[in-house]
Every structure is written in structure tokens, then in C-alpha cells.
Enzyme design. Structure first.
Site, PDB file in Angstrom:
ATOM      1  CB  CYS A   9      -0.998  -0.013   1.157  1.00  0.00           C
ATOM      2  SG  CYS A   9      -0.291   0.140   2.806  1.00  0.00           S
ATOM      3  NE  ARG A  15      -4.540   1.230   1.645  1.00  0.00           N
ATOM      4  CZ  ARG A  15      -4.422   1.929   0.518  1.00  0.00           C
ATOM      5  NH1 ARG A  15      -5.315   1.785  -0.435  1.00  0.00           N
ATOM      6  NH2 ARG A  15      -3.410   2.758   0.344  1.00  0.00           N
ATOM      7  CG  ASP A 122      -5.110   5.097   3.029  1.00  0.00           C
ATOM      8  OD1 ASP A 122      -5.239   4.654   4.193  1.00  0.00           O
ATOM      9  OD2 ASP A 122      -4.090   5.698   2.648  1.00  0.00           O
TER      10      ASP A 122
END
Length: 149
Positions: A9, A15, A122
Site C-alpha cells: 500500500c 492496508r 485507504d
């Protein structure tokens, strides 16, 4: 020889640490090695975001010992598959590819669920419910990955 999978990420704090922890919890660690990284180097050496640690813990997964690191070109040689959480990070990874083989290794994580090209949002600037939502999306994809492995 173990299959090596990298989850990526932006900052490697929300994440991708969740994806690393979730997939690790679903596979045999002697056969599948999972790691994570970020395309940005904002949090190198730090633990994942406390909210990612908390949501993982709620689901029986401990990611508190992970440390953030930046994605490097050498990761193309080290890993068999590289999963990006969204199209922006996918593009950032592909931009570092040195050849067609590198490009073939990179996929969007959620394409593992029925081939859809959705992105894992996100959750950094949102509330706790965003982390739960992201956890569930990632888990669905990781279950599919684990089945294929």
C-alpha cells in the site's frame, strides 16, 4: 521452495500490514512467506497504525511486531506475486519494473475476488468502521488467494 507474496500500500501502516497478517493466518508458513511494504517511505521502521493493530487483534491476528518498510526494485526478484491495494500503488510499483516478468508479478489485491478491479480504500483518515470494512475486503481476497495456493 516456498512461494513468496508481497502486499503493498502507500505507507505500509494500514492496508498492507493487515493483508500480510490475514494471509499469514490462512496459510502454512513453511510453504508461503508473506511480507508487506509501502510505495512511500513515510513510516519506515514504525509499527502499523494502531487502528490496524486493533482490528487485526479483534479478529485474532497479531500484527504488532511488523515494521514498515519501503518497496524496492529488488522486491521483484525476491517475491513471486506482488499485490497492490489500489491503482495508484499499482502504478507506482509498475513504474519500478525492469522487465515484462516484473510487471506480470503485480496484481490488484481485490482482483482475486471474482476478477473485479475494485480498490481497497485507504482507511487512514476515516474512523474505526473504515478499518473493519477494509479488514473484511482484504480477508475475502486473502481467502481466495489461500484457496489457490
Amino acid at each position: 521452495m516456498a512461494t513468496k507474496i508481497l502486499m503493498v500500500c502507500l505507507g505500509n501502516i494500514c492496508r498492507s500490514p493487515l493483508a500480510e497478517g490475514i494471509l499469514q493466518s490462512l496459510v502454512d508458513p513453511t510453504k508461503i512467506i508473506v511480507d508487506s511494504a509501502g510505495t512511500g517511505g513515510y513510516h519506515i521502521g514504525e509499527k502499523p497504525d494502531y487502528r490496524s493493530i486493533a482490528i487485526a487483534k479483534e479478529h485474532g491476528i497479531d500484527i504488532s511486531k511488523q515494521r514498515c518498510r519501503k518497496f524496492h526494485v529488488a522486491d521483484f526478484r525476491e517475491f513471486d506475486v506482488i499485490y497492490a491495494m489500489d491503482k495508484s500503488n499499482y502504478a507506482n510499483i509498475i513504474a519500478k519494473a525492469e522487465n515484462a516478468n516484473d510487471v506480470k508479478k503485480v496484481r490488484l489485491l481485490l482482483t482475486e475476488i471474482d476478477g473485479r478491479e475494485n480498490q481497497v480504500p485507504d482507511p487512514y483518515y476515516g474512523g474505526a468502521d473504515g478499518f473493519e470494512n477494509v479488514f473484511n475486503m482484504i480477508k475475502m481476497a486473502c481467502i481466495e488467494i489461500a484457496k489457490k495456493l
